[in-house]
Design a protein around this motif. Structure first.
Motif, PDB file in Angstrom:
ATOM      1  N   THR A   1      78.692  45.687  22.683  1.00 43.77           N
ATOM      2  CA  THR A   1      79.954  46.087  23.300  1.00 43.77           C
ATOM      3  C   THR A   1      79.894  45.971  24.823  1.00 43.77           C
ATOM      4  O   THR A   1      80.918  46.150  25.489  1.00 43.77           O
ATOM      5  N   TYR A   2      78.710  45.702  25.340  1.00 43.83           N
ATOM      6  CA  TYR A   2      78.546  45.510  26.790  1.00 43.83           C
ATOM      7  C   TYR A   2      78.571  44.007  27.069  1.00 43.83           C
ATOM      8  O   TYR A   2      77.593  43.289  26.771  1.00 43.83           O
ATOM      9  N   ALA A   3      79.651  43.527  27.619  1.00 41.84           N
ATOM     10  CA  ALA A   3      79.895  42.090  27.742  1.00 41.84           C
ATOM     11  C   ALA A   3      78.775  41.314  28.438  1.00 41.84           C
ATOM     12  O   ALA A   3      78.372  40.255  27.948  1.00 41.84           O
ATOM     13  N   PRO A   4      78.228  41.796  29.560  1.00 43.66           N
ATOM     14  CA  PRO A   4      77.177  41.005  30.220  1.00 43.66           C
ATOM     15  C   PRO A   4      75.959  40.777  29.332  1.00 43.66           C
ATOM     16  O   PRO A   4      75.340  39.711  29.376  1.00 43.66           O
ATOM     17  N   LEU A   5      75.598  41.787  28.536  1.00 42.37           N
ATOM     18  CA  LEU A   5      74.452  41.618  27.627  1.00 42.37           C
ATOM     19  C   LEU A   5      74.800  40.647  26.510  1.00 42.37           C
ATOM     20  O   LEU A   5      73.993  39.793  26.135  1.00 42.37           O
TER      21      LEU A   5
END
Length: 259
Positions: free
Chosen positions: A126-130
């Motif tokens: 849910t964390y876009a950069p990851l």
């Protein structure tokens, strides 16, 4: 649905910084071990292939450390070249000496399976950069896994000597592989938030895949899995000389901008 950097709490940020460092440390150390084969691999084609794999693993470390830097962490070069063995958080699996070719291939197969499954799951973070860097690294990791899975089979089903060496490698490495699935501090909260993959679920898939490949396809025998493992802050005597060699240029020329 993905979230941005601003969505993380302070607690989540610190936990993610730790996890990114752990991931990068494994990549840096295993890349160095694989790089030791440059000019010494059994055949020229494999010399090039393993060097490329090592370069890819370093690239993955760079992705993790750059993301950490963006979250308030240290400069990637500082993390890689200016920490000692007491600060590195890699597993003992990746720091063991490269051994013979069977040892390196079995280690890389165990590690590649773990990394490929973890990255695949992390693409749904849910964390876009990851999620974005996981998608990039996962494509490369699939090729690594295909390559080392074939080598494990080739060695195990080769001559009696290659079979003996492959089984010996698996017997030595297997107990250390379990350390890949030790959660870091705060990881449970990040998993509950969908930021990190469920490490237990990755472990279940990893165990199924490596067991079927190594026993059913390669005819090898799995050793017993230890009940407990020391933490990632406990290393073998092999890590310190590895880091001394890896960091020697940076430490000799600390003000250099280009090496």
């Amino acid at each position: 649905m993905t979230t941005g950097t601003q969505a993380l709490t302070d607690t989540q940020t610190q936990a993610l910084l730790l996890k990114l460092t752990v991931l990068a440390d494994d990549e840096i150390v295993v890349a160095h071990r694989n790089g030791e084969w440059t000019g010494h691999a059994p055949i020229l084609e494999e010399d090039i292939a393993l060097a490329n794999i090592a370069q890819d693993e370093l690239g993955h470390a760079g992705l993790y450390l750059t993301l950490a830097q963006n979250l308030g962490g240290s400069d990637p070069d500082q993390v890689a070249f200016w920490r000692g063995p007491d600060d590195y958080l890699n597993t003992r699996l990746v720091e063991l000496p490269k051994g013979d070719w069977a040892f390196t291939m079995i280690r890389q197969f165990l590690y590649d399976t773990y990394e490929a499954l973890w990255l695949e799951a992390a693409t749904r973070s849910t964390y876009a950069p990851l999620a974005e860097i996981a998608a990039k690294a996962a494509r490369e990791e699939k090729f690594h896994l295909q390559h080392t899975a074939l080598w494990a089979e080739r060695l195990a089903l080769g001559t009696p000597e290659s079979e003996r060496r492959t089984q010996a490698a698996l017997t030595e490495l297997w107990p250390h592989a379990a350390q890949l699935f030790q959660p870091t501090h705060g990881e449970a909260e990040l998993t509950a938030a969908g930021i990190l993959p469920d490490l237990n679920a990755v472990h279940v898939r990893w165990t199924d895949l490596v067991t079927r490949h190594l026993t059913e396809k390669c005819g090898l025998t799995l050793p017993a899995t230890p009940d407990a493992q020391p933490g990632r802050d406990t290393h073998t005597e092999h890590l310190a000389p590895l880091l001394e060699e890896m960091q020697s240029v940076a430490r000799e020329y600390p003000t250099a901008e280009v090496w």
